[in-house]
Design a protein around this motif. Structure first.
Motif, PDB file in Angstrom:
ATOM      1  N   GLN A  20       0.803  -1.227   0.000  1.00  0.00           N
ATOM      2  CA  GLN A  20       0.000   0.000   0.000  1.00  0.00           C
ATOM      3  C   GLN A  20       0.831   1.269   0.000  1.00  0.00           C
ATOM      4  OE1 GLN A  20      -2.600  -0.064   3.291  1.00  0.00           O
ATOM      5  NE2 GLN A  20      -2.457   2.080   3.672  1.00  0.00           N
ATOM      6  N   GLU A  53      -5.167   4.616   9.951  1.00  0.00           N
ATOM      7  CA  GLU A  53      -4.460   3.644   9.108  1.00  0.00           C
ATOM      8  C   GLU A  53      -5.159   3.405   7.772  1.00  0.00           C
ATOM      9  OE1 GLU A  53      -2.902  -0.971   9.197  1.00  0.00           O
ATOM     10  OE2 GLU A  53      -3.871  -0.135  10.967  1.00  0.00           O
ATOM     11  N   ASN A  54      -6.471   3.340   7.759  1.00  0.00           N
ATOM     12  CA  ASN A  54      -7.220   3.043   6.536  1.00  0.00           C
ATOM     13  C   ASN A  54      -8.344   4.037   6.270  1.00  0.00           C
ATOM     14  OD1 ASN A  54      -6.380   0.155   7.732  1.00  0.00           O
ATOM     15  ND2 ASN A  54      -6.319   0.155   5.511  1.00  0.00           N
ATOM     16  N   ASN A 101      -9.087   3.606   2.612  1.00  0.00           N
ATOM     17  CA  ASN A 101      -7.860   3.253   1.896  1.00  0.00           C
ATOM     18  C   ASN A 101      -7.505   1.810   2.231  1.00  0.00           C
ATOM     19  OD1 ASN A 101      -7.814   6.288   2.757  1.00  0.00           O
ATOM     20  ND2 ASN A 101      -6.713   6.128   0.831  1.00  0.00           N
ATOM     21  N   ILE A 102      -7.792   0.908   1.294  1.00  0.00           N
ATOM     22  CA  ILE A 102      -7.739  -0.526   1.598  1.00  0.00           C
ATOM     23  C   ILE A 102      -6.646  -1.283   0.851  1.00  0.00           C
ATOM     24  CG2 ILE A 102     -10.146  -0.649   2.300  1.00  0.00           C
ATOM     25  CD1 ILE A 102     -10.827  -1.663  -0.503  1.00  0.00           C
ATOM     26  N   ASN A 104      -3.706  -2.022   1.881  1.00  0.00           N
ATOM     27  CA  ASN A 104      -3.064  -2.986   2.780  1.00  0.00           C
ATOM     28  C   ASN A 104      -3.971  -4.168   3.113  1.00  0.00           C
ATOM     29  OD1 ASN A 104      -4.825  -1.625   4.446  1.00  0.00           O
ATOM     30  ND2 ASN A 104      -3.398  -1.478   6.162  1.00  0.00           N
ATOM     31  N   ASP A 113      -2.424   2.390  -3.932  1.00  0.00           N
ATOM     32  CA  ASP A 113      -3.458   2.755  -2.967  1.00  0.00           C
ATOM     33  C   ASP A 113      -4.813   2.567  -3.637  1.00  0.00           C
ATOM     34  OD1 ASP A 113      -4.926   3.830  -0.863  1.00  0.00           O
ATOM     35  OD2 ASP A 113      -4.467   5.906  -1.377  1.00  0.00           O
ATOM     36  N   TYR A 115      -8.964   2.960  -3.042  1.00  0.00           N
ATOM     37  CA  TYR A 115      -9.835   3.670  -2.102  1.00  0.00           C
ATOM     38  C   TYR A 115     -11.265   3.829  -2.623  1.00  0.00           C
ATOM     39  CZ  TYR A 115      -8.408   7.548  -5.116  1.00  0.00           C
ATOM     40  OH  TYR A 115      -8.141   8.344  -6.202  1.00  0.00           O
TER      41      TYR A 115
END
Length: 176
Positions: A20, A53-54, A101-102, A104, A113, A115
């Motif tokens: 990511q 984080e996300n 933001n997924i 990871n 990234d 999203y």
């Protein structure tokens, strides 16, 4: 069918080979690019601020430069229109948005990234799905698909459809 299977394979391969680009809290991403849609094309700019984080929030604005003129009878009216162009208010849209933001979650390339998100704008409540790939620490490319969920208008205006439809955007992304 063969093309669909190949596309799905390439998509799955791309997703499984990455991590990511989104760093989380304090991260700032700026996108500038082209906005392509039915009846016109223009420019789009957005900025996203990392909250967790996300999770991020941001703002997006778009302005349609090339818009098709309207000639004919609109909405059953007896008044003929000849080469009518939309006003500034019909060409411009601004939205507040939130993103998940997924990248990871899929464990994809650290430069990618992904999203999905929701937006609340001047013309509608909508959603978007986007992705950006950073070639260096500060520069990359992005693409987004946007769509309205709930429109604010009753479609009585000749140009209501311009900011109430599916859009495709692509351009440059900057990491600040």
């Amino acid at each position: 069918m063969k093309k669909v299977i190949t596309l799905l394979f390439l998509t799955l391969f791309g997703i499984t080979q990455a991590q990511q680009a989104f760093k989380g809290k304090g991260d700032i991403k700026v996108n500038v690019g082209a906005n392509i849609q039915d009846g016109g094309s223009g420019i789009q700019g957005s900025v996203d601020f990392g909250l967790a984080e996300n999770f991020s929030y941001g703002f997006v604005g778009s302005y349609l430069l090339g818009v098709n003129e309207f000639s004919g009878f609109y909405n059953g009216s007896e008044t003929p229109y000849n080469n009518v162009k939309p006003d500034f208010k019909d060409r411009f849209d601004a939205k507040f948005r939130i993103n998940a933001n997924i990248g990871n979650v899929f464990n994809v390339d650290e430069k990618l990234d992904i999203y999905p998100g929701l937006s609340l704008g001047l013309k509608n409540f909508g959603g978007h799905v986007g992705g950006r790939y950073l070639f260096t620490e500060g520069f990359g490319v992005f693409t987004e698909l946007g769509f309205p969920i709930a429109k604010y208008s009753d479609d009585n205006d000749m140009f209501d459809h311009l900011n109430n439809q599916f859009t495709f955007s692509l351009g440059a992304s900057f990491n600040l």
